[in-house]
Design an enzyme around this catalytic site. Structure first.
Site, PDB file in Angstrom:
ATOM      1  N   ARG A 247       0.816  -1.222   0.000  1.00  0.00           N
ATOM      2  CA  ARG A 247       0.000   0.000   0.000  1.00  0.00           C
ATOM      3  C   ARG A 247       0.852   1.277   0.000  1.00  0.00           C
ATOM      4  O   ARG A 247       0.455   2.290   0.572  1.00  0.00           O
ATOM      5  CB  ARG A 247      -0.949   0.048   1.201  1.00  0.00           C
ATOM      6  CG  ARG A 247      -2.031  -0.999   1.182  1.00  0.00           C
ATOM      7  CD  ARG A 247      -3.153  -0.569   0.258  1.00  0.00           C
ATOM      8  NE  ARG A 247      -4.202  -1.574   0.238  1.00  0.00           N
ATOM      9  CZ  ARG A 247      -5.336  -1.462   0.922  1.00  0.00           C
ATOM     10  NH1 ARG A 247      -5.571  -0.428   1.663  1.00  0.00           N
ATOM     11  NH2 ARG A 247      -6.230  -2.409   0.823  1.00  0.00           N
TER      12      ARG A 247
ATOM     13  N   ASP B  66      -6.616  -2.559  -7.550  1.00  0.00           N
ATOM     14  CA  ASP B  66      -7.215  -3.191  -6.375  1.00  0.00           C
ATOM     15  C   ASP B  66      -7.540  -4.646  -6.691  1.00  0.00           C
ATOM     16  O   ASP B  66      -7.762  -4.997  -7.853  1.00  0.00           O
ATOM     17  CB  ASP B  66      -8.491  -2.462  -5.935  1.00  0.00           C
ATOM     18  CG  ASP B  66      -8.842  -2.805  -4.498  1.00  0.00           C
ATOM     19  OD1 ASP B  66      -8.302  -2.163  -3.581  1.00  0.00           O
ATOM     20  OD2 ASP B  66      -9.624  -3.753  -4.286  1.00  0.00           O
TER      21      ASP B  66
ATOM     22  N   TYR C  77     -15.195 -10.931  -0.165  1.00  0.00           N
ATOM     23  CA  TYR C  77     -15.760  -9.606  -0.490  1.00  0.00           C
ATOM     24  C   TYR C  77     -16.923  -9.747  -1.479  1.00  0.00           C
ATOM     25  O   TYR C  77     -17.935  -9.057  -1.370  1.00  0.00           O
ATOM     26  CB  TYR C  77     -14.689  -8.692  -1.104  1.00  0.00           C
ATOM     27  CG  TYR C  77     -13.664  -8.247  -0.095  1.00  0.00           C
ATOM     28  CD1 TYR C  77     -13.879  -7.125   0.701  1.00  0.00           C
ATOM     29  CD2 TYR C  77     -12.483  -8.957   0.088  1.00  0.00           C
ATOM     30  CE1 TYR C  77     -12.944  -6.723   1.641  1.00  0.00           C
ATOM     31  CE2 TYR C  77     -11.549  -8.569   1.030  1.00  0.00           C
ATOM     32  CZ  TYR C  77     -11.787  -7.454   1.804  1.00  0.00           C
ATOM     33  OH  TYR C  77     -10.870  -7.072   2.739  1.00  0.00           O
TER      34      TYR C  77
ATOM     35  N   ARG D  29      -3.106   6.855   1.014  1.00  0.00           N
ATOM     36  CA  ARG D  29      -3.585   8.071   1.684  1.00  0.00           C
ATOM     37  C   ARG D  29      -2.607   8.761   2.630  1.00  0.00           C
ATOM     38  O   ARG D  29      -2.847   9.890   3.033  1.00  0.00           O
ATOM     39  CB  ARG D  29      -4.875   7.750   2.448  1.00  0.00           C
ATOM     40  CG  ARG D  29      -6.054   7.567   1.531  1.00  0.00           C
ATOM     41  CD  ARG D  29      -7.149   6.820   2.216  1.00  0.00           C
ATOM     42  NE  ARG D  29      -6.690   5.472   2.566  1.00  0.00           N
ATOM     43  CZ  ARG D  29      -7.449   4.562   3.160  1.00  0.00           C
ATOM     44  NH1 ARG D  29      -8.669   4.854   3.519  1.00  0.00           N
ATOM     45  NH2 ARG D  29      -6.964   3.361   3.413  1.00  0.00           N
TER      46      ARG D  29
ATOM     47  N   ARG E 162      -6.332  11.871  -5.914  1.00  0.00           N
ATOM     48  CA  ARG E 162      -7.560  11.118  -5.613  1.00  0.00           C
ATOM     49  C   ARG E 162      -8.765  12.059  -5.644  1.00  0.00           C
ATOM     50  O   ARG E 162      -9.812  11.712  -6.181  1.00  0.00           O
ATOM     51  CB  ARG E 162      -7.384  10.476  -4.245  1.00  0.00           C
ATOM     52  CG  ARG E 162      -8.615   9.974  -3.566  1.00  0.00           C
ATOM     53  CD  ARG E 162      -8.930   8.561  -3.978  1.00  0.00           C
ATOM     54  NE  ARG E 162      -9.629   7.832  -2.943  1.00  0.00           N
ATOM     55  CZ  ARG E 162     -10.918   7.953  -2.672  1.00  0.00           C
ATOM     56  NH1 ARG E 162     -11.645   8.810  -3.338  1.00  0.00           N
ATOM     57  NH2 ARG E 162     -11.484   7.210  -1.729  1.00  0.00           N
TER      58      ARG E 162
HETATM   59  O1  CP3 Z   1      -0.043  -1.579  -2.451  1.00  0.00           O
HETATM   60  C1  CP3 Z   1      -0.299  -0.652  -3.257  1.00  0.00           C
HETATM   61  O2  CP3 Z   1       0.109   0.506  -3.120  1.00  0.00           O
HETATM   62  C2  CP3 Z   1      -1.087  -1.022  -4.502  1.00  0.00           C
HETATM   63  C3  CP3 Z   1      -2.485  -0.804  -4.449  1.00  0.00           C
HETATM   64  C4  CP3 Z   1      -3.400  -1.695  -3.619  1.00  0.00           C
HETATM   65  C5  CP3 Z   1      -4.621  -1.212  -3.129  1.00  0.00           C
HETATM   66  N1  CP3 Z   1      -5.319  -2.255  -2.607  1.00  0.00           N
HETATM   67  C6  CP3 Z   1      -5.069   0.180  -3.227  1.00  0.00           C
HETATM   68  C7  CP3 Z   1      -6.116   0.654  -2.316  1.00  0.00           C
HETATM   69  C8  CP3 Z   1      -3.326  -3.055  -3.287  1.00  0.00           C
HETATM   70  C9  CP3 Z   1      -2.190  -4.048  -3.501  1.00  0.00           C
HETATM   71  C10 CP3 Z   1      -4.553  -3.400  -2.663  1.00  0.00           C
HETATM   72  C11 CP3 Z   1      -4.878  -4.757  -2.212  1.00  0.00           C
HETATM   73  C12 CP3 Z   1      -6.158  -4.998  -1.530  1.00  0.00           C
HETATM   74  N2  CP3 Z   1      -7.350  -4.368  -1.742  1.00  0.00           N
HETATM   75  C13 CP3 Z   1      -6.354  -6.020  -0.569  1.00  0.00           C
HETATM   76  C14 CP3 Z   1      -5.322  -7.035  -0.127  1.00  0.00           C
HETATM   77  C15 CP3 Z   1      -4.257  -6.460   0.740  1.00  0.00           C
HETATM   78  C16 CP3 Z   1      -4.701  -5.983   2.078  1.00  0.00           C
HETATM   79  O3  CP3 Z   1      -4.507  -4.778   2.332  1.00  0.00           O
HETATM   80  O4  CP3 Z   1      -5.190  -6.787   2.864  1.00  0.00           O
HETATM   81  C17 CP3 Z   1      -7.704  -5.950  -0.153  1.00  0.00           C
HETATM   82  C18 CP3 Z   1      -8.342  -6.822   0.878  1.00  0.00           C
HETATM   83  C19 CP3 Z   1      -8.318  -4.901  -0.908  1.00  0.00           C
HETATM   84  C20 CP3 Z   1      -9.746  -4.466  -0.880  1.00  0.00           C
HETATM   85  C21 CP3 Z   1      -9.863  -3.092  -0.383  1.00  0.00           C
HETATM   86  N3  CP3 Z   1      -9.519  -1.967  -1.106  1.00  0.00           N
HETATM   87  C22 CP3 Z   1     -10.337  -2.668   0.886  1.00  0.00           C
HETATM   88  C23 CP3 Z   1     -10.827  -3.586   1.979  1.00  0.00           C
HETATM   89  C24 CP3 Z   1     -10.256  -1.278   0.912  1.00  0.00           C
HETATM   90  C25 CP3 Z   1     -10.748  -0.369   2.031  1.00  0.00           C
HETATM   91  C26 CP3 Z   1      -9.770  -0.295   3.132  1.00  0.00           C
HETATM   92  C27 CP3 Z   1      -8.831   0.856   2.937  1.00  0.00           C
HETATM   93  O5  CP3 Z   1      -7.622   0.695   3.131  1.00  0.00           O
HETATM   94  O6  CP3 Z   1      -9.346   1.957   2.637  1.00  0.00           O
HETATM   95  C28 CP3 Z   1      -9.704  -0.851  -0.329  1.00  0.00           C
HETATM   96  C29 CP3 Z   1      -9.435   0.533  -0.736  1.00  0.00           C
HETATM   97  C30 CP3 Z   1      -8.061   0.841  -1.215  1.00  0.00           C
HETATM   98  N4  CP3 Z   1      -7.293   0.018  -2.008  1.00  0.00           N
HETATM   99  C31 CP3 Z   1      -7.360   2.066  -0.992  1.00  0.00           C
HETATM  100  C32 CP3 Z   1      -6.147   1.946  -1.678  1.00  0.00           C
HETATM  101  C33 CP3 Z   1      -5.076   3.000  -1.809  1.00  0.00           C
HETATM  102  C34 CP3 Z   1      -7.868   3.263  -0.240  1.00  0.00           C
HETATM  103  C35 CP3 Z   1      -8.773   4.002  -1.148  1.00  0.00           C
HETATM  104  C36 CP3 Z   1      -8.879   5.474  -0.840  1.00  0.00           C
HETATM  105  O7  CP3 Z   1      -9.655   5.843   0.048  1.00  0.00           O
HETATM  106  O8  CP3 Z   1      -8.208   6.267  -1.543  1.00  0.00           O
END
Ligand code: CP3
Length: 350
Positions: free
Chosen positions: A31, A81, A157, A35, A44
């Site tokens: 990640r 994602d 999910y 943010r 964003r």
């Molecule tokens: O790692 C990176 O920088 C690459 C991008 C990346 C994102 N999600 C961007 C993201 C990666 C590799 C993921 C993987 C992901 N997404 C997982 C597996 C890894 C983990 O963290 O357990 C899962 C379960 C998801 C599904 C997901 N996406 C959730 C549950 C959420 C909400 C929780 C959160 O952190 O806000 C997201 C949103 C998300 N994916 C954001 C980002 C940067 C935040 C979005 C925002 O508000 O800008």
């Protein structure tokens, strides 16, 4: 001489995955585009939403490069994602601000019948376009990582239509209708393998499979919904791209399960969460694969002496091993940028 040149071009992360211990360990963060970076929050806001940002190749490429420009990590991970795969299989995907992603729930046979057999190229080609753009801008020694969710984690999910703590909806469906749940997993296996192959063809050097909820399964279910699907994905990816480099992140599983996953699948590395016992894991997995991890994301927020000590302990425990420095899970939005800078300097010998 030729070999040396090639190594320089490949960079430290690829060298570690191909079999060489590198000191200092290469570093990137799960990640890392997100943010905690003001430049991410700005883009964003301009993009209008998270899903929109993921599916805009120019913006996604820019976000991917932000942490590389700022911190000089050894790898970039494509901004996307894990839920893009169910979206490309026909499910609506949107982001509830302040909460998280939402999907149309896949709760019965009628819902499965409405999904596509294969990936909607219109959606996934945007990810591949972003990957090509990033690869063309990255220095050769910086690796580009593509990724996907493992079928079980994505199913938790997809079946519920949202993130849940106990994954009750997916467990219930798997218990009540194993045939239907098996079809969902099979569809995800095929689509996930295709998506990883697409990312590798577009220019990703490595792929990581995120199985965030792998530890929530009992022994039988682990075999059926995690182990076997992961093995099949690796097999399919390698039959299209024989030298594909693959990192597994089966978050929170026992050493036995991690070992079985790597041994049977032939993956190149396993990523450990922060609770993993490094010494024991190292002893068992070192002969098999590279090991990634495992700084606690909350210690990175804390900073100071606690952060320094945690980094030193990781360096010590992985001395001589093929190690990739990373967090045990994704970096949190409240993480101070100065702590990330301090961590990188210390990992690299400061
Ligand atoms: O790692 C990176 O920088 C690459 C991008 C990346 C994102 N999600 C961007 C993201 C990666 C590799 C993921 C993987 C992901 N997404 C997982 C597996 C890894 C983990 O963290 O357990 C899962 C379960 C998801 C599904 C997901 N996406 C959730 C549950 C959420 C909400 C929780 C959160 O952190 O806000 C997201 C949103 C998300 N994916 C954001 C980002 C940067 C935040 C979005 C925002 O508000 O800008």
């Amino acid at each position: 001489m030729k070999d040396l040149d090639k190594k320089e071009i490949e960079g430290p992360l690829i060298s570690v995955l191909r079999g060489e211990a590198v000191d200092p360990s290469p570093i990137w963060l799960m990640r890392q585009a997100g943010r905690y970076l003001p430049e991410y929050r700005q883009l964003r806001a301009k993009a209008g939403g998270f899903v929109e940002l993921c599916l805009d190749p120019v913006a996604a490429a820019e976000v991917t490069l932000q942490p590389i420009t700022r911190f000089d990590f050894d790898a970039a991970i494509i901004f996307s994602d894990i839920l893009i795969v169910p979206h490309a299989l026909g499910s609506k995907l949107w982001f509830e601000e302040g909460e998280g992603p939402r999907l149309e729930p896949l709760s019965d046979r009628a819902a499965l019948a409405k999904t596509y057999d294969g990936l909607d190229r219109n959606i996934v080609e945007r990810v591949y376009d972003a990957i090509s753009r990033v690869r063309s801008k990255l220095a050769p020694e910086v690796a580009l990582i593509g990724f996907c969710g493992a079928p079980w984690t994505v199913a938790t999910y997809w079946v519920a239509g949202r993130g849940t703590k106990d994954h009750a909806a997916a467990r219930q469906l798997a218990a009540d209708e194993p045939g239907l749940f098996g079809e969902i997993i099979d569809r995800l296996v095929a689509a996930t393998a295709d998506h990883l192959i697409g990312q590798l063809r577009a220019g990703a050097d490595v792929v990581q499979i995120f199985d965030t909820w792998a530890a929530s399964l009992g022994p039988e279910d682990f075999k059926r919904w995690c182990l076997e699907p992961t093995i099949e994905i690796v097999r399919r990816v390698r039959s299209a791209k024989p030298d594909a480099l693959i990192i597994l992140f089966p978050k929170g599983v026992s050493i036995d399960r991690a070992e079985e996953l790597v041994r049977v699948s032939g993956a190149d590395a396993v990523s450990l969460d922060s609770d993993a016992n490094r010494t024991l894991t190292c002893k068992r997995l070192k002969p098999l694969c590279a090991i990634q991890g495992n700084l606690d994301p909350s210690v990175l927020i804390e900073g100071g002496a606690a952060l320094d000590q945690a980094i030193d302990a990781i360096k010590e425990d992985f001395r001589g091993a093929r190690h990739i420095f990373n967090l045990g899970h994704g970096i949190r939005p409240e993480t101070p940028i100065a702590h990330v800078e301090r961590m990188i300097a210390r990992v690299r010998g400061g």
